[in-house]
Design a protein around this motif. Structure first.
Motif, PDB file in Angstrom:
ATOM      1  N   PHE A 151      -2.512   8.399 -56.653  1.00 48.38           N
ATOM      2  CA  PHE A 151      -1.790   8.837 -57.091  1.00 48.38           C
ATOM      3  C   PHE A 151      -1.988   9.875 -55.314  1.00 48.38           C
ATOM      4  O   PHE A 151      -1.455  10.637 -54.427  1.00 48.38           O
ATOM      5  CB  PHE A 151      -1.496   9.942 -58.131  1.00 48.38           C
ATOM      6  CG  PHE A 151      -0.777  11.632 -57.672  1.00 48.38           C
ATOM      7  CD1 PHE A 151       0.637  11.198 -57.934  1.00 48.38           C
ATOM      8  CD2 PHE A 151      -1.824  12.735 -57.118  1.00 48.38           C
ATOM      9  CE1 PHE A 151       0.716  12.710 -57.516  1.00 48.38           C
ATOM     10  CE2 PHE A 151      -0.950  13.905 -56.631  1.00 48.38           C
ATOM     11  CZ  PHE A 151      -0.151  13.642 -57.119  1.00 48.38           C
ATOM     12  N   VAL A 152      -3.191  10.254 -55.091  1.00 44.78           N
ATOM     13  CA  VAL A 152      -3.219  10.396 -53.697  1.00 44.78           C
ATOM     14  C   VAL A 152      -2.885  10.078 -52.383  1.00 44.78           C
ATOM     15  O   VAL A 152      -2.233   9.992 -51.795  1.00 44.78           O
ATOM     16  CB  VAL A 152      -5.220  10.553 -53.892  1.00 44.78           C
ATOM     17  CG1 VAL A 152      -5.353  11.021 -52.425  1.00 44.78           C
ATOM     18  CG2 VAL A 152      -5.322  11.613 -55.024  1.00 44.78           C
ATOM     19  N   PHE A 153      -3.433   8.503 -52.495  1.00 43.04           N
ATOM     20  CA  PHE A 153      -2.629   8.167 -51.835  1.00 43.04           C
ATOM     21  C   PHE A 153      -1.442   7.976 -50.838  1.00 43.04           C
ATOM     22  O   PHE A 153      -0.421   8.291 -50.277  1.00 43.04           O
ATOM     23  CB  PHE A 153      -3.071   6.377 -51.638  1.00 43.04           C
ATOM     24  CG  PHE A 153      -2.210   5.050 -50.758  1.00 43.04           C
ATOM     25  CD1 PHE A 153      -3.276   5.434 -49.030  1.00 43.04           C
ATOM     26  CD2 PHE A 153      -0.834   4.588 -50.784  1.00 43.04           C
ATOM     27  CE1 PHE A 153      -2.621   4.704 -48.354  1.00 43.04           C
ATOM     28  CE2 PHE A 153      -1.155   3.816 -49.701  1.00 43.04           C
ATOM     29  CZ  PHE A 153      -1.281   4.316 -48.300  1.00 43.04           C
ATOM     30  N   LYS A 154      -0.509   8.062 -52.295  1.00 43.97           N
ATOM     31  CA  LYS A 154       1.637   8.060 -51.885  1.00 43.97           C
ATOM     32  C   LYS A 154       1.404   9.374 -51.730  1.00 43.97           C
ATOM     33  O   LYS A 154       2.439   9.422 -50.803  1.00 43.97           O
ATOM     34  CB  LYS A 154       1.720   7.345 -53.966  1.00 43.97           C
ATOM     35  CG  LYS A 154       1.818   6.310 -54.282  1.00 43.97           C
ATOM     36  CD  LYS A 154       1.459   5.892 -55.586  1.00 43.97           C
ATOM     37  CE  LYS A 154       1.632   3.885 -55.721  1.00 43.97           C
ATOM     38  NZ  LYS A 154       2.482   4.414 -57.198  1.00 43.97           N
ATOM     39  N   ALA A 155       0.987  10.276 -51.731  1.00 47.83           N
ATOM     40  CA  ALA A 155       0.916  11.493 -51.675  1.00 47.83           C
ATOM     41  C   ALA A 155       1.267  11.805 -50.306  1.00 47.83           C
ATOM     42  O   ALA A 155       1.513  12.705 -50.021  1.00 47.83           O
ATOM     43  CB  ALA A 155       0.562  12.546 -52.373  1.00 47.83           C
TER      44      ALA A 155
END
Length: 324
Positions: A151-155
């Protein structure tokens, strides 16, 4: 003033005006004669922002206990802050120290793009951090499955792409204007409105584009942040334990301080622009400070208010010192 006769790229306007080849950044309006005295505090702010953000980034990267989404977003914010400060400060210091006021049109438009891009990404990272705190406090059982490394990477990728692409029209529209008379900008950085104020043709598309982007990016991010913290506050007030409520809000306090400062200064800049003709120094000075103070302030606030980060810093850089 450097001008040249316009070919297809620099065409003659009405047979009498010529397209400028560079802009002259005059510095802070009204205080040109002694503005160099401000170079020392600005240089110290710049050095502190670079060094403090590097320390935050290295600490989070090297300390396994800090490999959590909240701190990963903070490390990304540190990189963005370094980029934002470096976009403007070297040129400002060159103006104050070496009188290097000239800047080419491509460099100026590139600076406009970089400022808008970094400010937009910072706003987006604040939104991601608010969502992280919302899930942690309002949906704690689902937190490990929702806020993951993926999630951190995609966000982060989404925020970079969103702002990297959406702000392209700002410098493109600025580059399409005809700059056929004065090339002196009463500023020490290339702001969109400051540059396009020199244009000989219609400036309204630039102003309208800037306003729309401010509403779509800043306005939307701020609205969602306020919504997140409304839910957080409602959940905290339902807690029966005062200690639990205090701990929950303690994890959000640093974030709230930075958000309030970041968006408050943006509002102040917008308001002071209304008085810009009468007091031109005020909006220009606030514009400069908004691009350098948050990068210097962010790591200081987190370092003093986040115990895990202080312990991580001691472990990475002061291994012989035991934290209390």
């Amino acid at each position: 003033m450097v001008m040249s006769m316009m070919t297809p790229a620099t065409r003659l306007i009405n047979g009498s005006h010529f397209q400028v080849k560079e802009f002259i950044l005059m510095g802070l309006p009204g205080i040109h004669s002694w503005q160099h005295w401000l170079s020392l505090p600005l240089a110290l702010l710049y050095l502190s922002s670079i060094s403090a953000n590097l320390l935050i980034f290295i600490t989070i990267w090297k300390e396994p206990k800090l490999h959590q989404p909240m701190y990963q977003f903070l490390s990304i914010l540190s990189v963005v802050d370094i980029g934002l400060a470096t976009t403007i400060m070297p040129k400002i210091l060159a103006i104050f120290w070496f009188d290097a006021k000239a800047i080419s049109l491509p460099e100026c438009f590139a600076q406009i793009y970089a400022i808008h891009c970094f400010v937009g990404i910072e706003s987006g990272i604040f939104l991601c951090m608010a969502f992280d705190r919302y899930v942690a406090i309002c949906q704690p059982l689902r937190y490990p499955t929702i806020v993951t490394n993926s999630f951190v990477f995609k966000a982060t990728v989404f925020m970079v792409l969103r702002n990297g692409l959406v702000v392209i029209p700002v410098p493109v529209l600025a580059a399409q204007r005809d700059y056929c008379s004065s090339n002196e900008i009463d500023h020490c950085l290339c702001s969109n409105l400051g540059v396009t104020s020199l244009a000989c043709d219609d400036k309204r598309p630039n102003s309208i584009c800037q306003m729309i982007l401010a509403v779509l990016i800043m306005g939307a991010d701020l609205s969602l942040i306020i919504l997140s913290y409304t839910f957080i506050l409602r959940s905290v007030l339902k807690l029966n334990s005062a200690e639990a409520a205090s701990k929950a809000m303690g994890t959000c306090s640093s974030h709230l301080i930075l958000i309030l400062f970041f968006y408050t200064v943006i509002v102040v800049i917008c308001v002071t622009h209304l008085a810009g003709r009468k007091y031109p120094l005020i909006p220009v000075l606030f514009n400069v400070l908004h691009n350098i103070i948050p990068p210097a302030l962010n790591p200081i606030v987190y370092a003093f208010r986040t115990q895990d980060l202080k312990l991580g810093f001691q472990k990475v850089f002061l291994p012989g010192v035991k934290g209390k």
